[in-house]
Design a protein around this motif. Structure first.
Motif, mmCIF file in Angstrom:
data_model
loop_
_atom_site.group_PDB
_atom_site.id
_atom_site.type_symbol
_atom_site.label_atom_id
_atom_site.label_comp_id
_atom_site.label_asym_id
_atom_site.label_seq_id
_atom_site.Cartn_x
_atom_site.Cartn_y
_atom_site.Cartn_z
ATOM 1 N N ASP A 156 51.668 41.110 36.401
ATOM 2 C CA ASP A 156 50.692 41.870 35.616
ATOM 3 C C ASP A 156 50.870 41.614 34.126
ATOM 4 O OD1 ASP A 156 49.460 43.051 37.768
ATOM 5 O OD2 ASP A 156 50.641 44.884 37.685
ATOM 6 N N ALA A 176 46.634 39.637 44.224
ATOM 7 C CA ALA A 176 46.392 39.903 42.811
ATOM 8 C C ALA A 176 45.518 38.810 42.201
ATOM 9 C CB ALA A 176 47.721 39.994 42.073
ATOM 10 N N ASP A 181 41.766 39.192 40.494
ATOM 11 C CA ASP A 181 41.452 38.734 39.138
ATOM 12 C C ASP A 181 40.135 37.967 39.075
ATOM 13 O OD1 ASP A 181 43.843 39.792 38.254
ATOM 14 O OD2 ASP A 181 44.922 37.893 38.380
ATOM 15 N N ARG A 223 46.252 41.301 30.370
ATOM 16 C CA ARG A 223 47.670 41.457 30.688
ATOM 17 C C ARG A 223 48.195 42.750 30.095
ATOM 18 N NH1 ARG A 223 49.912 35.186 30.144
ATOM 19 N NH2 ARG A 223 48.138 34.269 31.230
ATOM 20 N N HIS A 274 46.114 48.908 39.107
ATOM 21 C CA HIS A 274 47.274 48.387 39.832
ATOM 22 C C HIS A 274 46.931 48.088 41.277
ATOM 23 C CE1 HIS A 274 50.218 48.684 36.717
ATOM 24 N NE2 HIS A 274 49.985 49.965 36.511
ATOM 25 N N THR A 329 46.805 44.443 41.957
ATOM 26 C CA THR A 329 47.888 43.523 41.635
ATOM 27 C C THR A 329 48.585 42.992 42.846
ATOM 28 O OG1 THR A 329 49.517 45.298 41.452
ATOM 29 C CG2 THR A 329 48.298 44.704 39.454
#
Length: 464
Positions: free
Chosen positions: A74, A122, A126, A195, A438, A441
């Motif tokens: 992350d 994750a 993204d 990030r 989260h 992730t």
């Protein structure tokens, strides 16, 4: 489905994730037959016990390390950690012929970094929009299953025709190709502006603590019931997957070709069960009843494996294995239905934390039960045709599976008390506000929401 812009560079896409997953698990799937033979030769005494310890240590180390790796990805980006996880997951492969004992040691230790699925989920989060994510996760899961449907059969054929050394060589080449693909062709999926911190910034203990999600189990009675159900059902499942193919080959005397065909059958039926049957069942009988039905199938297949001693029984029970794979996706959907939007990551993280713990405890427990009941491969093979040895193990040929059936009975009893519709209590924890982010992730503490888990690949994140 494919992309978010990657700011002037090659765009990251779901295709990159699919290729990485396929190559990694195709390489391990090829090794199904050589792995069983080398395991038997390397540990002729207490084979099941040592096999359970190897996979138990790997699973427990993955449980401990996955939150930290997820938190670091992350903060610092996905690509570097994807490269690390793929490298260490595949590192034991060439040592299967060079030094088998070193290979099994590396398999156990590789659990520290063998969390490829966490980083891949994750990565997918993204590069996809929220409405596309369910289909993307399904594609990744289906790719995983497809790699295991085909590769064991190919490995068995190459082993029979050319020997185990060629199979290991081919698997090594594929693993190296996977590492090279990540290094040269996979772009970074996490833009700098998304990030959580810059490289070198400290990571909080709350983010890296693997037991943080387990502590939150006690905050809500419904969450507690669901987590106990998951623990009691997934503990025997994790143990079964770690030792089952060895059991089929050495105790039931399946040939390598039969094992490959068995894996293909269960894999194909599991995909059908988790796509077609699961959606129909949840629409018609509801999420809770689907969980209960899945646990019922799991109880039947474990009982059949505990008392069955004929090959046809193993094949018949394999269909029940496929149907029992609907349990966890249904549990995940039930949790998602009862949790509010800002609780999804936290509550799903609790469930995934329980499963991670079972991945460590289950294989070790199954190996220990085989050891307690003196199920030894050398003793079994003294009478390959049956006779006296067959009569001695005819009552309970598979003691760990009987233990698993008892655990699932308890899971069924607990699951009966889970309310169908209940709004979970707010999770009071430092990461609650960021749970939605989260949830994308892929770490052990926070996993994708139920859409991500609705298709559960067989033998996920476990080497053969």
């Amino acid at each position: 489905m494919l992309v978010r812009s990657s700011l002037g560079r090659t765009r990251a896409s779901v295709t990159h994730a699919v290729v990485v997953i396929f190559l990694e698990f195709f390489a391990w799937g090829l090794l199904t037959t050589p792995m069983l033979s080398v395991l038997r030769e390397t540990f002729p005494k207490h084979t099941f016990l040592l096999n359970g310890l190897v996979h138990g240590v790997k699973g427990f180390l993955s449980f401990l390390s996955a939150p930290l790796i997820g938190a670091l990805s992350d903060a610092w980006g996905r690509k570097s950690f994807l490269l690390v996880t793929v490298f260490f997951t595949c590192a034991p492969i060439p040592f299967l012929r060079i030094s088998p004992r070193l290979c099994f040691t590396l398999i156990a230790v590789s659990g520290i970094f063998a969390v490829t699925f966490s980083i891949i989920f994750a990565f997918v989060a993204d590069v996809t929009e929220e409405q596309e994510r369910s289909a993307a996760y399904g594609l990744v899961s289906a790719t995983f299953a497809a790699s295991l449907v085909t590769s064991p059969a190919i490995g068995a054929y190459l082993s029979a025709r050319y020997g185990d050394s060629l199979v290991v060589l081919v698997a090594t080449v594929i693993a190296v190709a996977d590492i090279a693909f990540v290094f040269f062709l996979v772009p970074e999926s996490l833009p700098d502006k998304m990030r959580l911190s810059s490289p070198g910034s400290p990571i909080s203990w709350e983010q890296a603590n693997p037991f943080a999600s387990l502590r939150r189990v006690w905050k809500d009675p419904t969450v507690l019931l669901i987590c106990v159900t998951v623990f009691l059902s997934y503990l025997p499942e994790a143990g079964q997957y770690s030792s089952f193919f060895l059991y089929l080959k050495q105790v039931i005397h399946f040939s390598s070709e039969a094992i490959a065909a068995f894996i293909a059958m269960v894999g194909i039926l599991s995909i059908i069960a988790q796509t077609l049957f699961l959606s129909v069942l949840m629409r018609t009988i509801g999420k809770k009843n689907t969980v209960l039905l899945g646990l019922g199938f799991q109880l039947l297949q474990l009982g059949w494996y505990a008392f069955g001693s004929e090959p046809w029984m193993m094949w018949a029970a394999g269909t029940l294995v496929a149907m029992s794979s609907i349990t966890f996706p249904a549990v995940s959907a039930l949790v998602s239905h009862n949790a509010s939007a800002d609780q999804q990551g936290v509550v799903q993280g609790m469930i995934t934390g329980i499963r991670g713990l079972c991945n460590g405890l289950g294989p070790a427990l199954y190996g220990f039960i085989f050891f307690l009941f003196n199920v030894e491969l050398d003793a079994v093979q003294l009478e390959p045709g049956g006779g006296e040895q067959n009569s001695q193990r005819s009552v309970i040929p598979g003691p760990p599976f009987l233990f698993g059936a008892c655990a699932v009975i308890l899971a069924l009893i607990v699951a009966v008390f889970i309310p169908e519709n209940h709004r979970l209590a707010d999770a009071k924890n430092p990461t609650a506000n960021g749970s939605t982010a989260h949830a994308q992730t892929g770490g052990v503490l926070t996993t994708p929401t139920s859409d991500a888990e609705d298709i559960e690949p067989l033998l996920q994140d476990s080497s053969m």
